[in-house]
Design an enzyme around this catalytic site. Structure first.
Site, PDB file in Angstrom:
ATOM      1  CD  GLU A 279      -7.071  -1.056   0.869  1.00  0.00           C
ATOM      2  OE1 GLU A 279      -6.591  -2.122   1.318  1.00  0.00           O
ATOM      3  OE2 GLU A 279      -6.941   0.051   1.433  1.00  0.00           O
TER       4      GLU A 279
ATOM      5  CB  THR B  30      -9.951   0.867   7.466  1.00  0.00           C
ATOM      6  OG1 THR B  30      -9.803   1.540   6.217  1.00  0.00           O
ATOM      7  CG2 THR B  30     -11.206   0.014   7.429  1.00  0.00           C
TER       8      THR B  30
ATOM      9  CG  PHE C  46       1.950   3.076   8.864  1.00  0.00           C
ATOM     10  CD1 PHE C  46       1.945   4.416   8.493  1.00  0.00           C
ATOM     11  CD2 PHE C  46       2.431   2.740  10.113  1.00  0.00           C
ATOM     12  CE1 PHE C  46       2.413   5.402   9.355  1.00  0.00           C
ATOM     13  CE2 PHE C  46       2.897   3.710  10.985  1.00  0.00           C
ATOM     14  CZ  PHE C  46       2.885   5.045  10.605  1.00  0.00           C
TER      15      PHE C  46
ATOM     16  NE  ARG D 127       6.778  22.332   1.457  1.00  0.00           N
ATOM     17  CZ  ARG D 127       8.097  22.519   1.491  1.00  0.00           C
ATOM     18  NH1 ARG D 127       8.844  21.883   2.383  1.00  0.00           N
ATOM     19  NH2 ARG D 127       8.675  23.353   0.650  1.00  0.00           N
TER      20      ARG D 127
ATOM     21  CD  GLU E 267      -7.079  -6.582   2.805  1.00  0.00           C
ATOM     22  OE1 GLU E 267      -6.226  -6.014   3.516  1.00  0.00           O
ATOM     23  OE2 GLU E 267      -7.370  -6.207   1.650  1.00  0.00           O
TER      24      GLU E 267
ATOM     25  CG  HIS F 164      -8.364   3.557   1.201  1.00  0.00           C
ATOM     26  ND1 HIS F 164      -8.566   3.250   2.528  1.00  0.00           N
ATOM     27  CD2 HIS F 164      -9.583   3.921   0.729  1.00  0.00           C
ATOM     28  CE1 HIS F 164      -9.837   3.410   2.839  1.00  0.00           C
ATOM     29  NE2 HIS F 164     -10.465   3.852   1.748  1.00  0.00           N
TER      30      HIS F 164
ATOM     31  NE  ARG G  38      -8.642   6.789   4.285  1.00  0.00           N
ATOM     32  CZ  ARG G  38      -9.437   6.243   5.197  1.00  0.00           C
ATOM     33  NH1 ARG G  38     -10.665   6.725   5.363  1.00  0.00           N
ATOM     34  NH2 ARG G  38      -9.025   5.234   5.939  1.00  0.00           N
TER      35      ARG G  38
ATOM     36  CG  HIS H  89       0.846   6.472   4.712  1.00  0.00           C
ATOM     37  ND1 HIS H  89      -0.046   7.447   5.084  1.00  0.00           N
ATOM     38  CD2 HIS H  89       0.385   5.314   5.241  1.00  0.00           C
ATOM     39  CE1 HIS H  89      -1.004   6.905   5.836  1.00  0.00           C
ATOM     40  NE2 HIS H  89      -0.755   5.608   5.934  1.00  0.00           N
TER      41      HIS H  89
ATOM     42  CG  ASN I  74      -1.906   1.123   1.227  1.00  0.00           C
ATOM     43  OD1 ASN I  74      -1.545   2.276   1.040  1.00  0.00           O
ATOM     44  ND2 ASN I  74      -3.166   0.809   1.460  1.00  0.00           N
TER      45      ASN I  74
ATOM     46  NE  ARG J  46      -6.905  10.298   5.560  1.00  0.00           N
ATOM     47  CZ  ARG J  46      -7.874   9.724   6.270  1.00  0.00           C
ATOM     48  NH1 ARG J  46      -9.027  10.333   6.420  1.00  0.00           N
ATOM     49  NH2 ARG J  46      -7.674   8.554   6.834  1.00  0.00           N
ATOM     50  CG  HIS J  47      -4.011   8.997   1.400  1.00  0.00           C
ATOM     51  ND1 HIS J  47      -4.767   8.162   0.611  1.00  0.00           N
ATOM     52  CD2 HIS J  47      -4.335   8.693   2.689  1.00  0.00           C
ATOM     53  CE1 HIS J  47      -5.499   7.373   1.371  1.00  0.00           C
ATOM     54  NE2 HIS J  47      -5.286   7.680   2.630  1.00  0.00           N
TER      55      HIS J  47
ATOM     56  CG  HIS K 260      -6.016  -2.430   9.487  1.00  0.00           C
ATOM     57  ND1 HIS K 260      -6.400  -1.423   8.649  1.00  0.00           N
ATOM     58  CD2 HIS K 260      -5.957  -1.892  10.721  1.00  0.00           C
ATOM     59  CE1 HIS K 260      -6.590  -0.309   9.343  1.00  0.00           C
ATOM     60  NE2 HIS K 260      -6.325  -0.567  10.609  1.00  0.00           N
ATOM     61  N   GLY K 261      -2.394  -3.250  10.009  1.00  0.00           N
ATOM     62  CA  GLY K 261      -1.533  -3.255  11.183  1.00  0.00           C
ATOM     63  C   GLY K 261      -0.407  -4.273  11.150  1.00  0.00           C
TER      64      GLY K 261
END
Length: 238
Positions: free
Chosen positions: A71, A102, A216, A19, A153, A44, A46, A11, A8, A50-51, A193-194
């Site tokens: 996603e 999420t 992440f 910036r 998933e 993902h 959204r 980020h 993923n 936002r990213h 996730h995580g």
């Protein structure tokens, strides 16, 4: 045979948006990830973009056909984007306003199931594989199968955040049983996730899981080790 790895890269876009620059470019990141061990690129989209934004999705799908796992929520505008750019697969996830990330699997209310069934049908008509992000719960997995999903998933957030070894073992058992049930129902199983370099092995060792989707921890590792090394290290673990 090693598990497949979906990286993923949300980020990478988060850093870009901090910036409002044109770099770092998610397309460049995707190329590096795929050349150093990733099997898929996960993004993902959204509602607040936002990213990752729609332009990113368009460019990624164009540059890496058959490699983009999108996603998104089951909102009509998200379905429209998926149908327009035709990623290899779409994972439908729950989305709450203001959430940092999420928070769990889909809640299969009658209204949600009706919306999901329509979206799955539309995606299948475009030959797009459909994944549903679910909690490791038997009833939810059966619902996903009835709705016609190709993939589930399993949300590994609770396992990743377990505060005791006993709780982690119990949650791993839930993931194992859920994987077995999903396979019996003809569903491909992904997990995510995580997950990080320390907790991923126990999940990988369960068997029956086809792909780990991890973001992440890989991106943060890349800040110190470089993106090629971060991807390679995770792929080697799998």
């Amino acid at each position: 045979m090693s598990l497949k790895l979906g990286v993923n890269i949300d980020h990478i876009a988060t850093l870009r948006q901090a910036r409002q620059e044109a770099f770092p470019d998610p397309v460049d990141a995707a190329a590096v990830c795929l050349s150093t061990g990733a099997d898929y690129i996960v993004v993902h989209l959204r509602k607040d973009a936002r990213h990752i934004n729609e332009k990113d999705v368009a460019r990624l799908c164009k540059n890496f056909p058959g490699k983009i796992h999108l996603e998104c929520s089951c909102a009509p505008q998200m379905e429209k984007v998926a149908l327009k750019y035709k990623p290899y697969s779409v994972c439908i996830v729950p989305e709450k306003p203001g959430e940092v990330t999420t928070t769990g699997g889909l809640k299969f209310t009658p209204a949600v199931c009706k919306q999901l069934a329509k979206m799955i049908e539309h995606l299948h008509k475009k030959h797009i594989l459909v994944s549903l992000f679910v909690s490791p719960d038997a009833a939810d997995i059966r619902t996903a199968a009835k709705l016609g999903a190709d993939i589930v998933e399993l949300c590994t957030r609770d396992y990743a955040e377990a505060t005791t070894a006993a709780k982690a073992r119990k949650l791993l058992q839930d993931l194992a049983l859920s994987t077995l049930l999903a396979n019996e129902l003809g569903l491909e199983v992904h997990a995510g996730h995580g997950l990080d370099y320390h907790n991923v092995l126990a999940v990988a060792d369960l068997g029956g899981i086809a792909c780990m989707n991890i973001g992440f921890s890989i991106i943060t590792r890349s800040l110190f080790a470089g993106l090629p090394t971060a991807v390679t290290e995770m792929k080697d673990l799998l």
